[in-house]
Design a protein around this motif. Structure first.
Motif, PDB file in Angstrom:
ATOM      1  N   GLU A  53     -23.647  -2.147 -13.962  1.00  0.00           N
ATOM      2  CA  GLU A  53     -23.827  -2.266 -12.413  1.00  0.00           C
ATOM      3  C   GLU A  53     -25.348  -2.239 -12.174  1.00  0.00           C
ATOM      4  O   GLU A  53     -25.993  -1.443 -12.354  1.00  0.00           O
ATOM      5  N   GLU A  90     -22.829  -9.226  -7.518  1.00  0.00           N
ATOM      6  CA  GLU A  90     -22.228  -8.012  -6.777  1.00  0.00           C
ATOM      7  C   GLU A  90     -22.352  -8.455  -5.289  1.00  0.00           C
ATOM      8  O   GLU A  90     -23.108  -7.860  -4.626  1.00  0.00           O
ATOM      9  N   THR A 142     -15.883   3.614  -5.166  1.00  0.00           N
ATOM     10  CA  THR A 142     -15.113   3.246  -4.383  1.00  0.00           C
ATOM     11  C   THR A 142     -13.847   3.873  -3.877  1.00  0.00           C
ATOM     12  O   THR A 142     -12.938   3.518  -3.131  1.00  0.00           O
ATOM     13  N   MET A 194     -15.433  -7.534  -7.933  1.00  0.00           N
ATOM     14  CA  MET A 194     -15.067  -6.239  -7.274  1.00  0.00           C
ATOM     15  C   MET A 194     -14.005  -5.251  -8.144  1.00  0.00           C
ATOM     16  O   MET A 194     -13.521  -5.900  -9.268  1.00  0.00           O
ATOM     17  N   HIS A 195     -13.948  -4.047  -8.190  1.00  0.00           N
ATOM     18  CA  HIS A 195     -13.376  -3.264  -9.050  1.00  0.00           C
ATOM     19  C   HIS A 195     -12.236  -2.504  -7.780  1.00  0.00           C
ATOM     20  O   HIS A 195     -12.359  -2.353  -6.713  1.00  0.00           O
ATOM     21  N   ILE A 196     -10.806  -2.426  -8.543  1.00  0.00           N
ATOM     22  CA  ILE A 196     -10.082  -1.947  -7.524  1.00  0.00           C
ATOM     23  C   ILE A 196      -9.258  -0.729  -8.749  1.00  0.00           C
ATOM     24  O   ILE A 196      -9.068  -0.823  -9.828  1.00  0.00           O
ATOM     25  N   HIS A 197      -9.388   0.403  -8.256  1.00  0.00           N
ATOM     26  CA  HIS A 197      -8.996   1.439  -8.987  1.00  0.00           C
ATOM     27  C   HIS A 197      -7.261   1.876  -8.819  1.00  0.00           C
ATOM     28  O   HIS A 197      -6.907   1.846  -7.640  1.00  0.00           O
ATOM     29  N   ASP A 223      -7.129   2.784  -5.118  1.00  0.00           N
ATOM     30  CA  ASP A 223      -8.564   3.487  -4.720  1.00  0.00           C
ATOM     31  C   ASP A 223      -8.208   4.894  -3.971  1.00  0.00           C
ATOM     32  O   ASP A 223      -9.027   5.066  -2.930  1.00  0.00           O
TER      33      ASP A 223
END
Lengths: 334, 563
Positions: free
Chosen positions: A40, A91, B392, B445-448, B461
């Motif tokens: 990142e 990003e 996040t 994007m990241h989604i947990h 998240d």
């Protein structure tokens, strides 16, 4: 004919699958693969002071998956793939979140409102309950058999619950020795622990003080169920209690449960016949068989021991401060 | 009802020998399959009914009188008009799983439409723009667990790229005598309630499972390596087309035929490992999308996924095994040239144990990543919930752990299949046709995926849907690279409504397209999504009780100017 078609399909060029393994530096150095790009560009959410303490390491986000498969130029020219040098997705900030209302234009806002409320409430909301009679037992002692119970119930959601606890004991022939009931507001303070606060009312012969309660209850590392509380009586006396137990499965249904409880007081309370410091401990070892998860008879031993000044007071009153017992009882919940 | 019977539907019916004359035709276990409905005007009725499972009567919810519901058979290019009547005493709905359609036809009460009230009929109408094997199910409450699901097959407008002589739809599901609300309550009271395969002192002494030191280390982290499935064979019967293992549903074929099996996992909670001992399966479709043929010996099918395979059986009987991933039970059927035949049923294999990789410490083996490979138990415990690794994710009781080193596990066949040769992985899949959108993503994007097994809380998240303040917004037409990070020790089949996404597994512009992707424990999955369908869409874990516990979000797709 169909055989031929499948054979033709199978004969189509197939790109080799990328190995799942990550790329080690020595491999990368040999040009066998490329290291994943630094994860990142954003500032690492690992503050330096944390990193210094070894609590975390920099570049915390998971690395991007390996870039797309090797794409030979002749393939790329035919439009079958794109060269591997695809830059990672940037990003970019997400667009602002709109209202969730698309269906309003079709069915009307009024028609949608109730079902939308229900959708949100139903997924993650909801209230539940459990009544757990952890111990309802008969105690066989030297000459003086008795009984005891310890139960807890809760009602509420994931975070906030009303918790009711009760415990007490008595002799078969002698008097009811005493019991208590607590009504607590329980609030989840982490993944494993609840903070609990409320009132405790003692009942039985003798004085029956009312207490304010502040405690925690939860699951400690190594699967220990632990509980601790401080009690402030209506006379201003402060005492406390800590409990821990552990379920050792011998088989899927046969479970050995060691349990220990310690009581202490910050001052002597003559009318309750307790001194200051540690007042009593209770240790137990119970072997239960879960006929169903909710229904398990058990046998075991329990040993109560009054300590310090409390023990001296007991002796002076003609009581034995040490009371071992064989126990047999039932653990039941629903 | 106008039912258009085509050649294949007739083939289903052809094998229905009256072995059990007291059972209605659809309930005959031999090759009867499910009744099919099709044509331009289809009627479905949702109602309570009884279901026979291995000789026992159970309360269920069926469609047109069957569990699973009838096979809805459509043709690419037609307009589907489906009238759904709700004869329950509560609201209901049907969601067409995997279908690309206008959002108001998607069937999620509260998002797509208000739901179908008791006694009412709702007419779904949409153009059929795709082909393949799909399914449909209730999106109301926990009705799906009671049998409210069925298969949906769309025949292609042109030639079928995977021709076959015969086909059987194989709907796998799980069914319990317990009411789903009781199941959910038990899970809330005791997360491991249905796990009857925990580690014990007895198996430690007999040298099975983890050695003592490892058990202590896992105990320190309050993690149970036997926690593979939340709801298990201790309460479930595993069904094939509504038939229990003893019912032995039998699919007939003529020797020499190429038989297409359309597998649908319509379970509430069960991941199946599917195999046919002695028979190679060639995967030709995944989630309804044609893929380059992949011969496999076994495949893991997560909840809500579909796989089409082609088999060429010889003149003998075969057992079709759908073993639950935790090996607590199996769905069983027979593939045979004649009725009344059976092949040996293999015993359940030993249950798998979760590993450090399943806790998201997959990269720990690789010293090259710059992390110390060995950690003490106490330190590891601290690292199990380091929220700085996932900025996040909200710090809530829903988050029991954060994967310290999650890794892409799409090259693995899934829990319990690590050592099984010839098992399918996502990386074996490549789309048969070029992807419709090959643009590079312009955003990532990241989604947990987060959860707490002790409290039985699940969320994206760390925020359950009932606590969610805002949806996940997309601009219509944008292409986004989404990475799902599994911070839990269980696999989650994640489903996005109204869209297909392309798995990023190194297949370039032939990336496999899916509507549901199983994210292995402690693993990641990355996909590229073209958010091209205007509307509000459900996005959730397809494990029914995870969704019910809050593991769901709303995805909005809006034009740029409106966003």
């Amino acid at each position: 004919m169909s055989l031929l078609a499948i054979a033709l399909l199978a004969a189509q060029p197939q790109e080799p699958a990328m190995p799942a393994q990550s790329c080690s530096p020595e491999h990368a150095a040999m040009g066998h693969c490329s290291m994943p790009a630094p994860a990142e560009p954003a500032p690492p959410p690992c503050p330096p002071e944390h990193a210094a303490m070894g609590h975390c390491t920099a570049a915390p986000m998971p690395p991007d998956p390996p870039p797309s498969s090797p794409c030979p130029p002749e393939h790329a020219a035919m439009g079958h793939c794109k060269p591997a040098s695809e830059p990672p997705a940037p990003e970019t900030p997400a667009p602002p979140a709109p209202r969730v209302d698309a269906a309003d234009a079709v069915f009307g806002a009024e028609a949608m409102a109730a079902s939308r409320r229900r959708l949100y409430a139903e997924h993650g909301g909801g209230t539940f309950s459990q009544i757990m009679v952890d111990r309802a037992e008969w105690r066989v002692r030297d000459g003086r058999d008795g009984y005891a119970w310890d139960a807890e119930g809760w009602f509420g959601g994931d975070i906030d619950r009303l918790t009711i606890k009760s415990e007490g004991e008595g002799d078969r022939d002698g008097p009811f020795e005493g019991g208590e009931v607590q009504a607590l507001w329980s609030h989840a303070i982490g993944p494993y622990f609840n903070a609990q606060t409320g009132v405790r009312q003692d009942f039985g012969p003798g004085p029956s003080p009312t207490y304010a309660v502040l405690g925690v209850e939860g699951l400690a590392p190594y699967w220990f169920e632990v509980e601790g509380a401080l009690f402030l009586s209506d006379k201003g006396d402060v005492s406390g209690r800590a409990e821990a137990s552990y379920d050792q499965r011998i088989t899927q249904r046969l479970i050995l449960q060691p349990r220990v409880e310690a009581n202490f007081a910050f001052q002597a309370v003559p009318e309750l016949a307790t001194g200051s410091g540690f007042t009593a401990i209770e240790a137990g070892l119970r072997l239960r068989y879960e006929i169903a998860r909710e229904f398990a008879p058990y046998v075991g031993v329990a040993w109560e021991r009054k300590l310090g000044d409390t023990a001296r007071i007991a002796r002076a009153g003609g009581d034995d401060p040490s009371r071992p017992a064989f126990v047999a009882g039932l653990r039941v919940w629903f | 009802m106008s039912a258009r019977l085509d050649r294949r539907s007739l083939l289903f019916a052809g094998g229905a020998a009256a072995l059990f004359p007291w059972l209605p035709a659809w309930a005959q276990p031999v090759s009867a399959g499910l009744p099919a409905v099709g044509g331009d005007d289809i009627r479905l009725t949702i109602a309570r009914q009884m279901l026979h499972v291995d000789g026992k009567m159970r309360h269920a919810i069926g469609i047109n009188g069957t569990v699973p519901g009838p096979l809805v058979r459509l043709k690419e290019g037609q307009t589907a008009r489906i009238h759904v009547t709700n004869e329950l005493d509560e609201d209901s709905s049907i969601h067409w799983h995997g279908l690309i359609l206008p959002f108001q036809m998607d069937g999620v009460p509260g998002l797509s439409f208000p739901g179908i009230a008791p006694g009412k009929t709702f007419t779904y109408e949409f153009p059929v723009r795709q082909a393949g094997t799909y399914w449909y199910h209730s999106h109301s409450g926990l009705q799906e667990q009671l049998g409210h699901y069925g298969p949906l097959v769309i025949d292609p407008a042109g030639d079928d790229p995977a021709p076959h002589d015969r086909e059987h739809v194989v709907v796998l599901s799980d069914f319990s005598a317990l009411h789903p609300h009781v199941i959910f309550k038990k899970l809330k009271q005791m997360g491991g309630y249905f796990n009857r395969q925990k580690q014990t002192l007895a198996d430690l002494l007999s040298g099975e499972g983890q050695p003592l030191g490892e058990r202590a280390a896992w105990g320190a982290m309050r993690m149970d390596p036997t926690d593979i499935s939340d709801v298990t064979g201790s309460t479930y019967s595993y069904l094939v087309n509504g038939h229990g293992p003893a019912d032995n549903w039998t699919a007939l074929f003529a020797p020499g035929e190429r038989v297409r099996l359309r597998f649908v996992n319509a379970s509430a909670m069960t991941t199946f490992n599917v195999r046919i001992p002695g028979l190679k399966m060639t995967v030709v479709q995944a989630d309804g999308q044609d893929v380059r043929p992949v011969p496999v010996d076994e495949l893991q099918i997560a909840v809500a996924e579909t796989y089409d395979v082609i088999v060429s059986p010889e003149d003998r009987a075969y057992t079709l095994v759908g073993e639950s991933v935790d090996r607590s039970g199996m769905a069983r059927a027979t593939l045979a040239p004649r009725a009344g035949m059976a092949a040996p049923v293999p015993p359940l294999r030993p249950r798998p144990l979760a590993t450090m990789k399943d806790m998201g410490m997959g990269g720990m083996d690789h010293g090259a990543m710059g992390h110390a490979p060995s950690e003490g138990g106490a330190k590891m415990d601290h690292r199990m919930r380091d929220l700085s690794l996932a900025p996040t994710v909200a710090d809530t009781p829903t988050v029991q752990s954060i994967s310290p080193m999650p890794m892409d596990r799409t090259g693995e066949p899934g829990q319990g299949l690590e050592d099984v040769p010839g098992a399918l992985t996502y990386r074996d899949l490549a789309a048969l046709h070029r992807n419709p959108d090959t643009r590079a993503p312009t955003r990532r994007m990241h989604i947990h995926l987060t959860g707490n097994m002790e409290r039985y809380m699940w969320a994206f998240d760390g925020v359950k849907l009932n606590e969610v303040k805002e949806p996940i917004p997309f601009t219509q037409g944008e292409r986004v690279r989404v990475t799902l990070v599994n911070d839990t020790m269980m696999a989650h089949p994640i489903h996005l409504h109204g869209h297909f996404f392309e798995l990023v597994t190194g297949k370039g512009d032939h990336a496999p397209r899916k509507h549901t992707v199983n994210v292995q424990p402690g693993g990641t999955v990355t996909f590229d999504l073209t958010a091209d369908a205007y509307g509000d869409w459900a996005f959730h874990c397809h494990l029914l009780y995870h969704m019910h516990a809050g593991m769901m979000q709303v995805v909005t797709v809006r034009p740029e100017e409106a966003a």
